[in-house]
Design an enzyme around this catalytic site. Structure first.
Site, PDB file in Angstrom:
ATOM      1  N   ASP A 104       0.855  -1.189   0.000  1.00  0.00           N
ATOM      2  CA  ASP A 104       0.000   0.000   0.000  1.00  0.00           C
ATOM      3  C   ASP A 104       0.896   1.245   0.000  1.00  0.00           C
ATOM      4  O   ASP A 104       1.874   1.326   0.744  1.00  0.00           O
ATOM      5  CB  ASP A 104      -0.903  -0.013   1.238  1.00  0.00           C
ATOM      6  CG  ASP A 104      -2.053   0.974   1.119  1.00  0.00           C
ATOM      7  OD1 ASP A 104      -3.208   0.523   1.075  1.00  0.00           O
ATOM      8  OD2 ASP A 104      -1.798   2.207   1.073  1.00  0.00           O
ATOM      9  N   ILE A 105       0.537   2.205  -0.822  1.00  0.00           N
ATOM     10  CA  ILE A 105       1.367   3.395  -0.994  1.00  0.00           C
ATOM     11  C   ILE A 105       1.307   4.313   0.233  1.00  0.00           C
ATOM     12  O   ILE A 105       2.203   5.143   0.448  1.00  0.00           O
ATOM     13  CB  ILE A 105       0.946   4.146  -2.290  1.00  0.00           C
ATOM     14  CG1 ILE A 105       2.072   5.000  -2.826  1.00  0.00           C
ATOM     15  CG2 ILE A 105      -0.310   4.955  -2.086  1.00  0.00           C
ATOM     16  CD1 ILE A 105       3.146   4.235  -3.517  1.00  0.00           C
ATOM     17  N   ASN A 120     -12.571  -3.154   3.193  1.00  0.00           N
ATOM     18  CA  ASN A 120     -13.613  -2.141   3.291  1.00  0.00           C
ATOM     19  C   ASN A 120     -14.536  -2.373   2.102  1.00  0.00           C
ATOM     20  O   ASN A 120     -14.165  -2.091   0.968  1.00  0.00           O
ATOM     21  CB  ASN A 120     -12.997  -0.737   3.238  1.00  0.00           C
ATOM     22  CG  ASN A 120     -11.989  -0.497   4.356  1.00  0.00           C
ATOM     23  OD1 ASN A 120     -12.149  -1.006   5.466  1.00  0.00           O
ATOM     24  ND2 ASN A 120     -10.951   0.270   4.062  1.00  0.00           N
ATOM     25  N   GLN A 135     -14.584   2.100   1.864  1.00  0.00           N
ATOM     26  CA  GLN A 135     -13.937   1.768   0.577  1.00  0.00           C
ATOM     27  C   GLN A 135     -13.792   3.029  -0.264  1.00  0.00           C
ATOM     28  O   GLN A 135     -14.775   3.739  -0.512  1.00  0.00           O
ATOM     29  CB  GLN A 135     -14.747   0.718  -0.182  1.00  0.00           C
ATOM     30  CG  GLN A 135     -14.090   0.298  -1.500  1.00  0.00           C
ATOM     31  CD  GLN A 135     -14.841  -0.829  -2.215  1.00  0.00           C
ATOM     32  OE1 GLN A 135     -15.942  -1.208  -1.814  1.00  0.00           O
ATOM     33  NE2 GLN A 135     -14.244  -1.330  -3.275  1.00  0.00           N
ATOM     34  N   HIS A 138     -10.266  -5.119  -2.811  1.00  0.00           N
ATOM     35  CA  HIS A 138      -8.908  -5.344  -2.314  1.00  0.00           C
ATOM     36  C   HIS A 138      -8.970  -5.744  -0.854  1.00  0.00           C
ATOM     37  O   HIS A 138      -9.690  -5.126  -0.067  1.00  0.00           O
ATOM     38  CB  HIS A 138      -8.030  -4.094  -2.486  1.00  0.00           C
ATOM     39  CG  HIS A 138      -8.670  -2.832  -2.020  1.00  0.00           C
ATOM     40  ND1 HIS A 138      -9.632  -2.178  -2.750  1.00  0.00           N
ATOM     41  CD2 HIS A 138      -8.502  -2.102  -0.893  1.00  0.00           C
ATOM     42  CE1 HIS A 138     -10.024  -1.096  -2.103  1.00  0.00           C
ATOM     43  NE2 HIS A 138      -9.356  -1.031  -0.951  1.00  0.00           N
ATOM     44  N   HIS A 169      -7.059  -5.776   2.547  1.00  0.00           N
ATOM     45  CA  HIS A 169      -5.916  -5.177   3.250  1.00  0.00           C
ATOM     46  C   HIS A 169      -5.273  -6.249   4.129  1.00  0.00           C
ATOM     47  O   HIS A 169      -5.971  -6.971   4.847  1.00  0.00           O
ATOM     48  CB  HIS A 169      -6.370  -4.027   4.153  1.00  0.00           C
ATOM     49  CG  HIS A 169      -6.820  -2.804   3.430  1.00  0.00           C
ATOM     50  ND1 HIS A 169      -5.958  -1.787   3.080  1.00  0.00           N
ATOM     51  CD2 HIS A 169      -8.041  -2.425   2.977  1.00  0.00           C
ATOM     52  CE1 HIS A 169      -6.632  -0.825   2.454  1.00  0.00           C
ATOM     53  NE2 HIS A 169      -7.896  -1.194   2.384  1.00  0.00           N
TER      54      HIS A 169
HETATM   55  P1  AMP Z   1      -9.736   1.581   0.628  1.00  0.00           P
HETATM   56  O1  AMP Z   1     -10.025   2.733   1.527  1.00  0.00           O
HETATM   57  O2  AMP Z   1     -10.042   0.261   1.279  1.00  0.00           O
HETATM   58  O3  AMP Z   1     -10.411   1.716  -0.728  1.00  0.00           O
HETATM   59  O4  AMP Z   1      -8.177   1.580   0.429  1.00  0.00           O
HETATM   60  C1  AMP Z   1      -7.541   1.842  -0.771  1.00  0.00           C
HETATM   61  C2  AMP Z   1      -6.069   1.726  -0.507  1.00  0.00           C
HETATM   62  O5  AMP Z   1      -5.366   1.756  -1.737  1.00  0.00           O
HETATM   63  C3  AMP Z   1      -5.501   2.838   0.371  1.00  0.00           C
HETATM   64  O6  AMP Z   1      -4.927   2.282   1.539  1.00  0.00           O
HETATM   65  C4  AMP Z   1      -4.475   3.512  -0.537  1.00  0.00           C
HETATM   66  O7  AMP Z   1      -3.345   3.959   0.163  1.00  0.00           O
HETATM   67  C5  AMP Z   1      -4.144   2.409  -1.518  1.00  0.00           C
HETATM   68  N1  AMP Z   1      -3.670   2.884  -2.804  1.00  0.00           N
HETATM   69  C6  AMP Z   1      -4.267   3.790  -3.612  1.00  0.00           C
HETATM   70  N2  AMP Z   1      -3.538   3.978  -4.736  1.00  0.00           N
HETATM   71  C7  AMP Z   1      -2.459   3.154  -4.620  1.00  0.00           C
HETATM   72  C8  AMP Z   1      -1.326   2.888  -5.460  1.00  0.00           C
HETATM   73  N3  AMP Z   1      -1.171   3.493  -6.641  1.00  0.00           N
HETATM   74  N4  AMP Z   1      -0.426   1.979  -5.024  1.00  0.00           N
HETATM   75  C9  AMP Z   1      -0.563   1.372  -3.835  1.00  0.00           C
HETATM   76  N5  AMP Z   1      -1.622   1.569  -3.010  1.00  0.00           N
HETATM   77  C10 AMP Z   1      -2.548   2.455  -3.405  1.00  0.00           C
END
Ligand code: AMP
Ligand code: ZN
Length: 136
Positions: A31-32, A87, A94, A100, A102
């Site tokens: 995760d970024i 989420n 979400q 995805h 986590h």
């Molecule tokens: P959610 O709130 O469950 O939709 O989480 C989405 C997750 O995706 C967040 O924790 C972001 O930090 C992660 N995310 C979004 N863009 C990227 C990316 N390009 N590379 C890695 N993680 C990402």
């Protein structure tokens, strides 16, 4: 593939990622914006917005991908435990509309809580009344 989906772009290699695990059906990458050292998201390669858009076979595949990801994280980072979950839907937090899971590696001194700390609002019905809604 959805052209405006960030995770579909990652699968297509149009956006870079730090891959932890990959097979024919699943990609797992760091995760970024990590909430833990080694925070990883596990995604299906076929675009699906929520769990309700996934087939039973895809659910099996992402479960196996999650386990392989945890094995890899365990081997490299040796955390003391894990929280895993997703989420599902905006109300649940979400943001990215591509399913995805986590994976949070947990460390005994990280100061975090359990799944129970996500929400503490049991609603206005006793458990027994909720159970009655599921009768039949
Ligand atoms: P959610 O709130 O469950 O939709 O989480 C989405 C997750 O995706 C967040 O924790 C972001 O930090 C992660 N995310 C979004 N863009 C990227 C990316 N390009 N590379 C890695 N993680 C990402
Ligand atoms: Zn997508």
């Amino acid at each position: 593939m959805l052209t405006d989906c960030i995770f579909c772009k990652i699968i297509a290699k149009d956006v870079p990622n730090y891959t932890i695990y990959e097979d024919d059906h699943v990609l797992a990458f760091l995760d970024i914006h990590p909430h833990a050292k080694g925070h990883t998201v596990v995604i299906p390669k076929r675009h699906a917005e929520t769990v309700f858009d996934m087939t039973d076979e895809e659910m099996k595949q992402i479960s196996i991908g999650m386990k392989r990801t945890m094995e890899r994280l365990k081997k490299v980072l040796n955390p003391d435990g894990f929280n895993t979950g997703w989420n599902d839907g905006q109300a649940a937090g979400q943001v990215v509309p591509h399913v995805h899971i986590h994976v949070f590696p947990r460390y005994s001194t990280d100061g975090g809580g359990s799944m129970h700390s996500i929400v503490k609002n049991p609603g206005d019905m006793p458990v027994g009344d909720v159970a009655k809604l599921f009768a039949n």
